[in-house]
Structures are given as C-alpha cells and as structure tokens.
Design a protein around this motif. Structure first.
Motif, PDB file in Angstrom:
ATOM      1  N   THR A 197      46.346 118.887  94.376  1.00  0.00           N
ATOM      2  CA  THR A 197      45.492 118.192  93.423  1.00  0.00           C
ATOM      3  C   THR A 197      45.370 116.731  93.833  1.00  0.00           C
ATOM      4  O   THR A 197      46.385 116.080  94.102  1.00  0.00           O
ATOM      5  CB  THR A 197      46.056 118.265  91.988  1.00  0.00           C
ATOM      6  N   VAL A 198      44.159 116.219  93.882  1.00  0.00           N
ATOM      7  CA  VAL A 198      43.924 114.804  94.140  1.00  0.00           C
ATOM      8  C   VAL A 198      43.153 114.248  92.959  1.00  0.00           C
ATOM      9  O   VAL A 198      42.241 114.905  92.423  1.00  0.00           O
ATOM     10  CB  VAL A 198      43.148 114.587  95.460  1.00  0.00           C
ATOM     11  N   ARG A 199      43.534 113.032  92.513  1.00  0.00           N
ATOM     12  CA  ARG A 199      42.914 112.403  91.349  1.00  0.00           C
ATOM     13  C   ARG A 199      42.633 110.938  91.653  1.00  0.00           C
ATOM     14  O   ARG A 199      43.425 110.267  92.312  1.00  0.00           O
ATOM     15  CB  ARG A 199      43.824 112.517  90.125  1.00  0.00           C
ATOM     16  N   TYR A 200      41.499 110.499  91.140  1.00  0.00           N
ATOM     17  CA  TYR A 200      41.119 109.090  91.285  1.00  0.00           C
ATOM     18  C   TYR A 200      40.492 108.637  89.983  1.00  0.00           C
ATOM     19  O   TYR A 200      39.693 109.349  89.373  1.00  0.00           O
ATOM     20  CB  TYR A 200      40.124 108.907  92.432  1.00  0.00           C
ATOM     21  N   ARG A 201      40.871 107.461  89.530  1.00  0.00           N
ATOM     22  CA  ARG A 201      40.312 106.865  88.323  1.00  0.00           C
ATOM     23  C   ARG A 201      39.690 105.533  88.691  1.00  0.00           C
ATOM     24  O   ARG A 201      40.385 104.618  89.139  1.00  0.00           O
ATOM     25  CB  ARG A 201      41.407 106.653  87.283  1.00  0.00           C
ATOM     26  N   GLY A 202      38.366 105.424  88.548  1.00  0.00           N
ATOM     27  CA  GLY A 202      37.669 104.221  88.946  1.00  0.00           C
ATOM     28  C   GLY A 202      37.350 103.330  87.763  1.00  0.00           C
ATOM     29  O   GLY A 202      37.808 103.547  86.646  1.00  0.00           O
ATOM     30  N   PRO A 203      36.547 102.319  87.986  1.00  0.00           N
ATOM     31  CA  PRO A 203      36.172 101.416  86.875  1.00  0.00           C
ATOM     32  C   PRO A 203      35.305 102.137  85.864  1.00  0.00           C
ATOM     33  O   PRO A 203      34.530 103.031  86.204  1.00  0.00           O
ATOM     34  CB  PRO A 203      35.412 100.289  87.588  1.00  0.00           C
ATOM     35  N   GLY A 204      35.432 101.717  84.600  1.00  0.00           N
ATOM     36  CA  GLY A 204      34.634 102.337  83.550  1.00  0.00           C
ATOM     37  C   GLY A 204      34.957 103.804  83.404  1.00  0.00           C
ATOM     38  O   GLY A 204      36.107 104.197  83.247  1.00  0.00           O
TER      39      GLY A 204
END
Length: 892
Positions: free
Chosen positions: A280-287
């Motif tokens: 599992t790969v996760r990324y949380r960006g702006p907004g």
C-alpha cells in the motif's frame, strides 16, 4: 505585528463625547485588501522567577525553602528546598521535586536531583515522568497527543530540552501508577524523535512475556518511523470441496516517504495454499489532493476437488484460485477550476477476491468500475475528458462451469454541460449537454468491432414560473445522436428471449423533441397539539405537511430504439408520453422541555452550573458546531475524508479543555416521512420499443425504479414507496418497496432497522426482489450457445442481523454477532449449500491501555467458499496491534 509606526490620522475637532456619524459605503475599508494578521513568536525574558516561603542570598547563591517554585521560560521547577546559582542557573533540589512544561508537555517527579534552568539539563533520582501528558493537577489526567510516553527509573539524566537517559527503569504509554504493560531495561535513550533500548523485557499485567534484543518507539506526535510491523497470524479451515488455507503467517514493513507519504509492503504465507504479496502506498497533498494504491496477489498452490463431467461421471479437478487485485485512487487540483480525479481497479479473477477477501460485501460484489477524468468548471460551464471501464460478472466460474462477464469501455468520452443560464431581457433559461465518446462492449457471443463513435447533443430552453405558492418549470428540448455502427433489427421487429446483438456497419441517427412541465403546488400543513398522555412520545406539538409533485413529459421522434447498440444510460432514451405524480408526507414534533438539572462534573473538574437539557429554537439556530478533527490512522496519516487547513496556523487553544462539557446531540425534528410515486404511460409501447417476455429498461423507467418492471406494454407503473421513521437519535427505521398494482404483488422490498442505546446496539435488514412482470412471472429458458439456464424473474430474499454490547474505545467487556441469511437457499436456481451465508462472532476486553479481541467468522458461498476462520487482535494503546483482525472489519 510590526515595529513600523502607522501613518498619522487626521484628528477631529468634535468633542470625544459626540457620537460618530455612520460612514458612507465609499468610506468603508476594503477588507479583502487587508493582509491576514499573524502573531509572531516572542521569546520569554531570560529571567528566573523565584518563589518560596523563605529565601536567603549570598552573592549569586540563593537558598530557598518551603514550597519553592522557580519559573524560567516555559518550565516550572518545584521542590521543598532549592539551592540556586543565579549566574549559572544551576539548582540543587530536594524533596517532592517536579519539573513541568516545555513544548512536549514533559513532567518529571523525583525525590532529589540537580537541574540547570538555562540549559534545560540535569539529573534526577527515583523518577516518574511523562512526555505528551497533561501535568495540571487541577484537571484530570489525559493524553494530550497521539503518542504519550511515560517512564520511571532509578536515575534519569536530562541531557537536553527533549533528551533523556533512563537507567534501571521502564517505559510505557499507560497511565501510572498501575500500567497494563511496561518495557523494562537497564538503559533507555529518549530524544525528541524516538526512544530506544537494548536487552529489554516486555511485561503485560506484571507478567514478563517477551524478551526484546532491541526496540524503538516514536516520541514525536507528528513524526512517523520506518520499521518492521508486528507479525500477523491466523488460522482457517474449509470443506474439502472449497480448499482450506491452514495456518496464516505474515509480516509487513513500513517506510516513511517524507512528511506526506508512506509505503507498506508485506507477505502472507498460507500453509496449504502458498504465498501472497501485498503493498500500500499513500500520499496526502495540499487541500484535498491525495493518492492511494493497494496491491495484493496470490500464487495459489491449488487443490483437487470432486466434480462431474459432461456425461455425469465423477472426476477430480485441479482448482487454482490465485489472482491479482490492484486498486488506486487520486485527486489532483491543477487550478481553482480544474482537477484530475481517478478511481480504478484491476482484478484478474473474481474467484480470487471472493475466496481470499475478509470483507463479505466485497466477496459478493460482482461489479468493477474504473474511472479517470479531467474536469474544468467555471461560471456554470463544465468540460471533462473521461476514460472508464465497467466489468460485471454475470456467471461465476465453478469447476466445469465457465464464467461470463460483460465489459464496457469509454475510451474516451468528452462531455460538455452548461447549467441554466438566463437569456438577457427575458425570463427564459437555456442549458446544454453534449458529448463525444468512443465506445466498446464485450460480452458472451458479442464483441463490438473496434471503437464505435457516438455524438450526442441536447439543448434545452426552459421557463420557471412562480405565483401564490405554485412553482412551475416548463421546458422544451431537442436531442440529436449519431452512432457510427448500429444493431440489426429482425424482420418481425422483435427479439427472442435469448437474442444477442448483431452489429452492422450502417451508421444510425437518433433524434427527438421533448416537452416537460413540472408543477409543484403549495405545501399543505397543519399543527396539532398533543394530548398530555402522549407528550412523552410525540412532544408538545406535531406538524403534518404534504408536498406534491406533478410532471408531464412527452418525447417523440425515436422510432429506431431497437437499432441502437447499448453502452450506457444515454442509449436508453426512448419515446414516451407519461404523467408522473408523487406525494410526500412529513411529521415533525416539538420535544417536550425537560427540567433543568445539574451536570455531573468530570473526574478532577469543578462542578458546572445547572444546565437545561433542551434548547430553544433560537439557541439551536445560533449554536456553533465544533470544528471537526482530521482522522489519523495508526501511522499518523489522515484518511481520504480528513481535512487540513491550507496554512499551518493555530486558531484555537493547543490542548482541548478536558473539563469542557460534552457536545449535545442535535435535537431530532423530523419523525416520519413517506413518499409515494407512480407514472401513467399514455404510450404503452414507448414508440414500439417494448419487447414482450424480456426485461425492458428505458431511461424513464430507470429514473423511477432500479427494478426492470416492463415485460410487456403497460399503461401504469408500480407504486414506488419510500418510508422512514426516526423517533430519536437512537432509532432509525426505513421501509422502501415497489408494489405492482397490476400483478398485485410487491416487486421489491427493503427494510432497515437500527437501534442503539448506551453500549447496546442492534440492527436488522431485509431485502426482497421478485420481479419483473405483471403476468410474465416465471419462465426458465436455456441459452443454446452456453447451455446455461436462465429465469426471467429475479427472485431472492436475504436478511442481515447485527447485535452487540460494548464500546471499542472504553474499558470493559464487548461482545457482538452478525449474520447474513439467504431465505431462498435450496431453490433450483440457488447454488448455496445452506441459508447462512456468513456468521461473525466477536468478543473482546479492554483494560486501561491494552485490549484483546477474538473472532470466529464463517463464510458459506456455495461451491466457491465454505470456510471457518479464527482471528484475533491484541492492541497496545498508542503503540500498535498484533493479529489479523483489522479495525475496519470489527463489528463494533
């Protein structure tokens, strides 16, 4: 804030006691031009404040006795006696020593020691301490961040503002003095990132359980740490026909990829089936930007299952249920008006997911939809470029029975829409929907040739009218559609019960004119005063309202419906001349005011003033909702629904007030609602599009009900009923059904009941489908190409049950059970071996900061999966969990 002096302002000659005149609109400042004020950090003065009962001074040396308090910056040092050097900041402390404060909420309690207030270093003896825990004795003790850390030891050396060496001691995340678990070692090294130790021993409830050569634990609430996760173990058994999995052993590794991303990879080993990889790969960006992807696969060793060949002779078949499943989702904001969004899945085998997933709803799901689109929206205009793929399983492959799937592709589709826009100088509105799509369909015995082009154009002109409470919306529209290929229509003008499409190269145009009149009469309402004997249930007043809707629609010009190949709902447009009428009833009640009563104070908090348990309408309207917090998982990553501020600014107190009263639940006002709807068709054949003894689906029937009720020409639709009760915040009852007045039967019925009170909760759902047709009810045919039996009637009845007692976030016992029952199991068209499709029984117990949950789960999905599995989960608060029972799969 700034040191620059503001410009001088002109002074007025009027007296200061005179009232200022109201400024003109032109004189008001432009608030949007004023920059946002930001409070700049300021350093505390380098002054130590000394407080004590008695003080003596000799040069720079102070001798303090009796309730000594030294305050320096954001730290407070307390002791019975202190010898303090004002020049060096060195303090020798004795008796009831405590050190509190700092950005990490540190708290150290000792018998004696030394401490330098300037450097924040020192040595303490016989210590109990904590990081990230409230140290205010006037309030109840509680966790102040997701990673509180408590330690004790014979000696603690503070080597920096957030650095400690603990000798001959223990660390834990449980509240002292009786922690559920502790980690003992001769030497712990703790800094602002993590704590680590070697040759430690893990103790649970005072019992030594596990020696650990090396262990680390993060101490920073905002910092995640890469490492090896706790192993996964489980066991499952199955019938000889469906294949057992045996003992399950797994391990995962976790890798942080900066502040906003992480990666988890692992492997499971099924002792009877083989290896399974996952990641599992996760990324949380702006907004609201994010990206997630998950991968799982199994190299199945397979098993031998008994079967029967075409001649009826018993044989043994080798069954391999391996496969791959890849899911991903993302959202990327390119500009204020443009975004890219995707939600995609690739599944190589439905059987793989049905056998190895632990989620029942996913195991029985037969549809996969993948969509990726780029959209621009501005001023009521929207343009998007879309790629999507639909994959639906129609027949499950079982042993010698081949599976059947339908796949539909939009590769791509360009869509444009314009919402209602006013035509200047008139009351008219105009709107437009247009699309250009490349389409492909794959199903048994039919594959469309290449990519089929479709152009669709639909402008609309409408007129809204309002008078005396009446609202009328009238519109006229035209539609033109072009297809590069068409479908052959048989000479008889109708298709047989099992006819498959035959594509021809001739293009086809479809055109129509549409007239729609939507009428909304004024609402009818009346308020009743409730008798005192019933006010405990209905409150003091009950209001009854009735809303009605009447819609007339006439579509003409589509005389070639049977020539159109089917890809999506755009292709279901047909002629119709119909009247739609609906009535919605609501019952509202005004709760009876309850007498004011004193609110019981929380432990360690002062009593609060007497409060009323009810709110007036004005108070409820002016109530301020609490700011929702972002939900973080065990690794500190917000989930896809969490929100974060655009800037890391702090707009409220750092720590929530533990003595603040709990927020009140919103007062429930609507007690009952019931909508009844039906359509009358003046054109019973829908422009000669209805085919007898087949399920017919048009866009107008799809808007009314998801059940295909047309099997012959008819002038009236089933009655659509949607009913809901909600007498309080603890109960929710819903009953939706479709009643066919011609056949005098219920085509579909769905009942949902949910109730909870305190720690008790329960729910029941019932789903019935017995459709379609008014007279055409039960015809079983056989497809000559596949040899598979079919019924024109969908007939099933299923029930779901759930009940339990407990709360996962509180200490104590919790028990729950859930089941799924097929009430039609055993029918000729049903392959399941029994009525019980699944059964889950869970039991758990939570101590102060650790908990154990065990579960037995049973799946009975016919010849694909007949399995019983045992799972468990052992959780250490703020640390992690061990086992194969995930929180998302828990019944609580």
């Amino acid at each position: 804030m700034t040191t620059k002096e503001p410009p001088a302002q002109a002074t007025s000659s009027t007296s200061s006691s005179a009232l200022p005149s109201e400024p003109s609109p032109q004189a008001l400042p432009d608030l949007s031009a004023i920059p946002r004020a930001t409070i700049l950090p300021t350093d505390h003065p380098d002054i130590a404040i000394l407080e004590s009962d008695t003080q003596t001074k000799d040069g720079d040396l102070y001798t303090l006795a009796g309730d000594v308090v030294i305050t320096y910056h954001d730290h407070v040092l307390r002791a019975d006696t202190v010898t303090y050097n004002g020049a060096t900041g060195e303090a020798i402390v004795r008796g009831h020593v405590t050190l509190t404060g700092g950005s990490n909420d540190e708290y150290i309690k000792a018998t004696h020691g030394t401490y330098n207030v300037h450097t924040g270093t020192g040595e303490f003896y016989d210590v109990n301490g904590s990081v990230g825990l409230s140290a205010d004795s006037a309030r109840r003790t509680g966790y102040q961040n997701p990673n509180p850390f408590l330690f004790s030891g014979r000696k603690v050396v503070k080597t920096g503002p957030m650095n400690y060496d603990v000798y001959d001691g223990a660390v834990t995340s449980c509240l002292l003095p009786r922690p559920d678990w502790e980690l003992f070692s001769h030497h712990f090294i703790i800094d602002d990132k993590k704590a680590k130790a070697s040759n430690s021993v893990f103790r649970l409830l005072g019992i030594p359980l596990l020696p650990l050569p090396y262990v680390t634990h993060p101490t920073d609430a905002d910092e995640r740490q890469s490492g090896i996760l706790i192993p996964v173990m489980g066991y499952s058994s199955a019938s000889n026909d469906t294949g057992s999995k045996g003992l399950t052993i797994g391990e995962q590794g976790y890798l942080t990829l900066g502040r906003s991303a992480d990666l988890t990879v692992g492997m499971l080993y099924y002792s009877l089936r083989g290896f399974s990889e996952n990641g599992t790969v996760r990324y949380r960006g702006p907004g609201e930007d994010f990206f997630t992807a998950h991968f799982s696969a199994l190299q199945d060793r397979g098993f031998n299952a008994p079967a029967v060949d075409a001649q009826g002779n018993p044989i043994t078949l080798y069954v391999n249920q391996g496969g791959e499943d890849v899911t991903s989702g993302f959202r990327w904001k390119l500009s204020s008006n443009t975004r890219a969004v995707g939600d995609a899945e690739y599944l190589s085998s439905y059987v793989y997911r049905e056998v190895f997933t632990e989620n029942f709803n996913q195991a029985v799901s037969s549809d996969i939809t993948s969509t990726v689109y780029l959209m621009n929206e501005k001023n009521g205009y929207a343009t998007d470029l879309r790629f999507d793929r639909y994959q639906g399983l129609k027949v499950v492959p079982i042993l010698t029975t081949a599976g059947e799937e339908v796949k539909v592709f939009h590769a791509p589709s360009i869509d444009f829409s314009a919402d209602d826009h006013h035509i200047a100088g008139t009351p008219l509105l105009w709107s437009l929907n247009a699309s250009a799509a490349g389409l492909k369909r794959v199903q048994p015995n039919f594959v469309s040739s290449g990519i089929i082009e479709r152009l669709d154009f639909r402008p609309e002109l409408s007129l809204p009218l309002h008078f005396d409470g009446w609202n009328i919306f009238a519109s006229v529209a035209a539609r033109e559609s072009f297809y590069s290929r068409s479908r052959r229509v048989p000479p008889s003008g109708t298709y047989g019960p099992n006819a498959t499409p035959i594509e021809i190269t001739d293009p086809v145009n479809r055109a129509d004119g549409e007239i729609t009149v939507d009428i909304r009469p004024p609402s009818i309402e009346r308020t009743f005063t409730v008798a005192p004997s019933l006010q405990w249930l209905l409150g003091t007043e009950v209001r009854h309202t009735i809303d009605s809707e009447i819609t007339y629609k006439d579509v003409k010009g589509i005389n070639n419906f049977l020539s159109i190949l089917r890809f999506d709902d755009v292709d279901l447009a047909s002629d119709t001349n119909e009247l739609d009428y609906a009535f919605t009833q609501h019952l509202y009640f005004r709760p009876r005011p309850r007498p004011a009563k004193a609110v019981k104070p929380k432990p360690g908090c002062a009593a609060t003033p007497t409060q009323s348990t009810s709110q007036t309408d004005e108070e409820a309207a002016n109530a301020v909702e609490p700011v929702p917090r972002a939900t973080n998982d065990a690794n500190g990553i917000p989930d896809a629904s969490a929100t974060a501020p655009d800037q890391p600014t702090r707009t409220r107190a750092r720590h929530a007030d533990p003595c603040a009263p709990d927020p009140k639940a919103a007062t429930q006002q609507e007690w009952f609602s019931w909508k009844i709807e039906q359509k009358f068709f003046f054109d019973t054949t829908f422009g000669n599009a209805v085919i007898n003894t087949r399920r017919n689906l048009f866009d107008t029937t799809l808007d009314l009900s998801g059940v295909a009720f047309l099997t012959e020409p008819r002038d009236i639709s089933p009655v659509i009923s949607r009913m809901r009760f909600r007498t309080s915040g603890h109960t929710d009852i819903e009953w939706d059904f479709d009643y066919d007045t011609g056949a005098n039967k219920i085509n579909s019925s769905n009942i949902f009941i949910d109730a909870h009170k305190g720690r008790l909760f329960g729910g029941v759902s019932y789903a019935l489908l017995n459709a379609p047709g008014r007279t055409y009810t039960e015809v079983i045919t056989q497809n000559t190409a596949t040899g598979l039996a079919r019924s024109a009637t969908a007939n099933f009845a299923q029930m779901r049950l759930l009940g339990g007692y407990g709360t996962p976030s509180q200490s104590g016992l919790s028990v729950a059970a859930g089941a799924g029952i097929d009430l039609n199991a055993g029918s000729p068209l049903d392959d399941s071996s029994g009525p019980l499709q699944y059964l889950t029984i869970q039991g758990g117990y939570n101590w102060n900061c650790c908990g154990l949950t065990v579960e037995y789960r049973k799946y009975d999905l016919g010849q694909i999966r007949n399995e019983g599995s045992y799972r468990f989960n052992f959780t250490l608060a703020n640390i992690g969990s061990a086992g194969n029972l995930r929180r998302s799969e828990s019944l609580f």
